[in-house]
Design a protein around this motif. Structure first.
Motif, mmCIF file in Angstrom:
data_model
loop_
_atom_site.group_PDB
_atom_site.id
_atom_site.type_symbol
_atom_site.label_atom_id
_atom_site.label_comp_id
_atom_site.label_asym_id
_atom_site.label_seq_id
_atom_site.Cartn_x
_atom_site.Cartn_y
_atom_site.Cartn_z
ATOM 1 N N ASP A 142 0.802 -1.225 0.000
ATOM 2 C CA ASP A 142 0.000 0.000 0.000
ATOM 3 C C ASP A 142 0.836 1.276 0.000
ATOM 4 O OD1 ASP A 142 0.694 -0.988 2.531
ATOM 5 O OD2 ASP A 142 -1.032 -0.154 3.545
ATOM 6 N N GLY A 143 2.012 1.219 -0.624
ATOM 7 C CA GLY A 143 2.757 2.427 -0.950
ATOM 8 C C GLY A 143 3.487 3.091 0.201
ATOM 9 N N VAL A 144 3.971 4.299 -0.085
ATOM 10 C CA VAL A 144 4.858 4.994 0.851
ATOM 11 C C VAL A 144 4.165 5.342 2.163
ATOM 12 C CG1 VAL A 144 6.386 5.944 -0.913
ATOM 13 C CG2 VAL A 144 4.358 7.206 -0.268
ATOM 14 N N ASN A 145 2.867 5.586 2.124
ATOM 15 C CA ASN A 145 2.130 5.914 3.341
ATOM 16 C C ASN A 145 1.431 4.681 3.908
ATOM 17 O OD1 ASN A 145 2.693 8.765 3.364
ATOM 18 N ND2 ASN A 145 1.306 8.962 1.624
ATOM 19 N N SER A 146 2.077 3.541 3.793
ATOM 20 C CA SER A 146 1.502 2.249 4.136
ATOM 21 C C SER A 146 0.909 2.200 5.551
ATOM 22 C CB SER A 146 2.568 1.164 4.002
ATOM 23 O OG SER A 146 2.113 -0.056 4.524
ATOM 24 N N THR A 147 -0.383 1.890 5.601
ATOM 25 C CA THR A 147 -1.040 1.678 6.885
ATOM 26 C C THR A 147 -0.548 0.388 7.534
ATOM 27 O OG1 THR A 147 -3.002 2.878 6.137
ATOM 28 C CG2 THR A 147 -3.283 1.435 8.032
ATOM 29 N N VAL A 148 -0.318 -0.634 6.715
ATOM 30 C CA VAL A 148 0.171 -1.908 7.243
ATOM 31 C C VAL A 148 1.538 -1.709 7.906
ATOM 32 C CG1 VAL A 148 0.753 -4.304 6.729
ATOM 33 C CG2 VAL A 148 -1.094 -3.191 5.469
ATOM 34 N N ALA A 149 2.442 -0.988 7.221
ATOM 35 C CA ALA A 149 3.778 -0.742 7.775
ATOM 36 C C ALA A 149 3.698 0.010 9.098
ATOM 37 C CB ALA A 149 4.620 0.039 6.773
ATOM 38 N N ARG A 150 2.819 0.993 9.156
ATOM 39 C CA ARG A 150 2.708 1.798 10.383
ATOM 40 C C ARG A 150 2.211 0.956 11.555
ATOM 41 N NH1 ARG A 150 -1.665 4.057 12.138
ATOM 42 N NH2 ARG A 150 -2.691 3.999 10.107
ATOM 43 N N ILE A 151 1.195 0.130 11.330
ATOM 44 C CA ILE A 151 0.652 -0.681 12.417
ATOM 45 C C ILE A 151 1.655 -1.756 12.845
ATOM 46 C CG2 ILE A 151 -1.235 -2.239 13.069
ATOM 47 C CD1 ILE A 151 -3.019 -0.672 11.161
ATOM 48 N N MET A 152 2.499 -2.204 11.898
ATOM 49 C CA MET A 152 3.555 -3.153 12.246
ATOM 50 C C MET A 152 4.610 -2.532 13.152
ATOM 51 S SD MET A 152 4.302 -5.172 8.660
ATOM 52 C CE MET A 152 5.844 -5.873 9.270
ATOM 53 N N PRO A 235 17.591 -0.657 5.382
ATOM 54 C CA PRO A 235 17.860 -2.078 5.621
ATOM 55 C C PRO A 235 17.483 -2.543 7.019
ATOM 56 C CG PRO A 235 19.908 -0.826 5.600
ATOM 57 C CD PRO A 235 18.828 0.115 5.164
ATOM 58 N N SER A 236 17.237 -1.625 7.946
ATOM 59 C CA SER A 236 16.871 -2.016 9.312
ATOM 60 C C SER A 236 15.355 -2.195 9.480
ATOM 61 C CB SER A 236 17.362 -0.966 10.316
ATOM 62 O OG SER A 236 16.650 0.251 10.168
ATOM 63 N N LEU A 237 14.601 -1.868 8.461
ATOM 64 C CA LEU A 237 13.141 -1.935 8.540
ATOM 65 C C LEU A 237 12.671 -3.384 8.684
ATOM 66 C CD1 LEU A 237 10.884 0.335 8.143
ATOM 67 C CD2 LEU A 237 10.586 -0.635 5.877
ATOM 68 N N ARG A 238 11.738 -3.630 9.603
ATOM 69 C CA ARG A 238 11.113 -4.938 9.711
ATOM 70 C C ARG A 238 10.045 -5.063 8.635
ATOM 71 N NH1 ARG A 238 11.003 -8.066 14.238
ATOM 72 N NH2 ARG A 238 9.933 -9.503 12.816
ATOM 73 N N ILE A 239 10.168 -6.069 7.777
ATOM 74 C CA ILE A 239 9.198 -6.207 6.698
ATOM 75 C C ILE A 239 8.290 -7.424 6.883
ATOM 76 C CG2 ILE A 239 10.667 -4.983 5.060
ATOM 77 C CD1 ILE A 239 11.376 -7.690 3.788
ATOM 78 N N GLN A 240 8.472 -8.154 7.995
ATOM 79 C CA GLN A 240 7.602 -9.284 8.289
ATOM 80 C C GLN A 240 7.482 -9.472 9.795
ATOM 81 O OE1 GLN A 240 8.756 -13.029 6.496
ATOM 82 N NE2 GLN A 240 6.823 -13.999 7.019
ATOM 83 N N ARG A 241 6.263 -9.614 10.231
ATOM 84 C CA ARG A 241 5.975 -9.991 11.613
ATOM 85 C C ARG A 241 4.960 -11.123 11.566
ATOM 86 N NH1 ARG A 241 8.185 -6.581 15.309
ATOM 87 N NH2 ARG A 241 8.764 -4.488 14.593
ATOM 88 N N GLY A 242 5.467 -12.344 11.614
ATOM 89 C CA GLY A 242 4.589 -13.507 11.505
ATOM 90 C C GLY A 242 3.940 -13.600 10.145
#
Length: 311
Positions: A142-152, A235-242
């Motif tokens: 969902d792009g640069v303003n990702s809601t999924v990324a923020r909630i993660m 590179p430090s960004l978490r891109i998966q949580r379960g």
């Protein structure tokens, strides 16, 4: 069920790969049509050929010479072994999503994702109409303003500002793609055909102010404005949580040298589709290594002065 938020080229390609492998996939797109608004230049190298075979009908132009200007307006021409592609950007998005549809994926339009929670082994997604939908896996494309990324928990991310216009102007040679060093991070003129070019600039917030000065020198008629935020790879960004993950611009999977995100995001989608439970681990071993190298190069380039670029 695998749910993907965002039906851009990366989300669409992930849906295609997963559906092709037999998974049940649903794409959620907040807009009522694919590919709008346009927020990128729509140019890729021939590396995309190793990912998908794109229909020629959505390739507007092919450029075979990269003309690189210094701040002093000298230039060098770099001839490419294979041409770069200039895409009909909305056409590319639709082409990839149609690939996913042909393998059984679904697309739900006008559905804006607002949040999720995990409960009883299920991921419960919430949307703007307050509907709650269960899914087994959630992928944020969902792009640069990702809601999924923020909630993660990925709240601190660095962005650049990209501003572009489609301009009707005289174009001497449609095979030549021009870049200008020392103008923002860099600026560009990308010809669509003999009459229309995409002219843009990328850099920090202040560099966007120089866009109008840059474009006024081209003596053309502005047809439309485009642009938006561009993430800087982290590179430090978490891109998966379960069973929740992010991909593409949402995961800052953008080349730090040229800020192109289509091909890196699609290569990340390949890693996700190959082994969804070990997506982050496999991404870091493959695509992530290339992006880290690009980040080192970008940090070096950011130290260049105009005199360095001239030399």
């Amino acid at each position: 069920m695998i749910s993907i938020i965002g039906a851009g080229p990366v989300g669409g390609y992930a849906a295609y790969l997963l559906a092709k492998s037999g998974e049940k996939v649903r794409l959620y797109e907040e807009h009522n049509r694919i590919g709008k608004p346009v927020q990128c230049t729509g140019i890729t190298t021939d590396a995309i050929d190793k990912v998908i075979k794109v229909d020629d009908s959505i390739i507007l132009n092919k450029v075979s010479v990269s003309r690189v200007y210094s701040p002093s307006n000298d230039y060098v021409d770099v001839k490419m072994k294979k041409p770069d592609y200039i895409f009909d950007r909305a056409g590319l998005d639709n082409f990839i999503v149609n690939m996913a549809l042909s393998h059984g994926a679904e697309v739900i339009y006008g559905k804006r994702f607002t949040g999720y929670k995990e409960e009883n082994g299920k991921i419960k997604m919430q949307f703007n109409d307050n509907e709650m939908i269960d899914t087994d896996y959630l992928i944020g494309a969902d792009g640069v303003n990702s809601t999924v990324a923020r909630i993660m928990g990925n709240k601190k991310r660095n962005f650049l500002y990209g501003t572009q216009a489609r301009v009707e102007m005289g174009i001497e040679d449609r095979r030549v793609f021009e870049t200008f060093m020392g103008v923002g991070d860099f600026a560009w003129i990308v010809p669509e055909d003999e009459k229309i070019a995409r002219i843009g600039i990328i850099g920090n917030r202040d560099s966007a102010a120089g866009f109008m000065d840059f474009i006024k020198k081209r003596n053309g008629k502005i047809l439309e404005y485009q642009g938006g935020l561009v993430p800087l790879y982290d590179p430090s960004l978490r891109i998966q949580r379960g069973r929740v993950m992010i991909i593409g611009d949402a995961a800052t999977q953008v080349k730090p040298t040229t800020y192109g995100g289509i091909v890196p995001g699609m290569l990340a989608a390949q890693q996700l589709a190959k082994d969804i439970d070990n997506y982050e681990k496999n991404f870091r071993k493959t695509v992530g290594k290339d992006l880290r190298l690009g980040l080192y190069i970008r940090k070096l380039m950011n130290k260049f002065t105009k005199e360095d670029y001239n030399r």
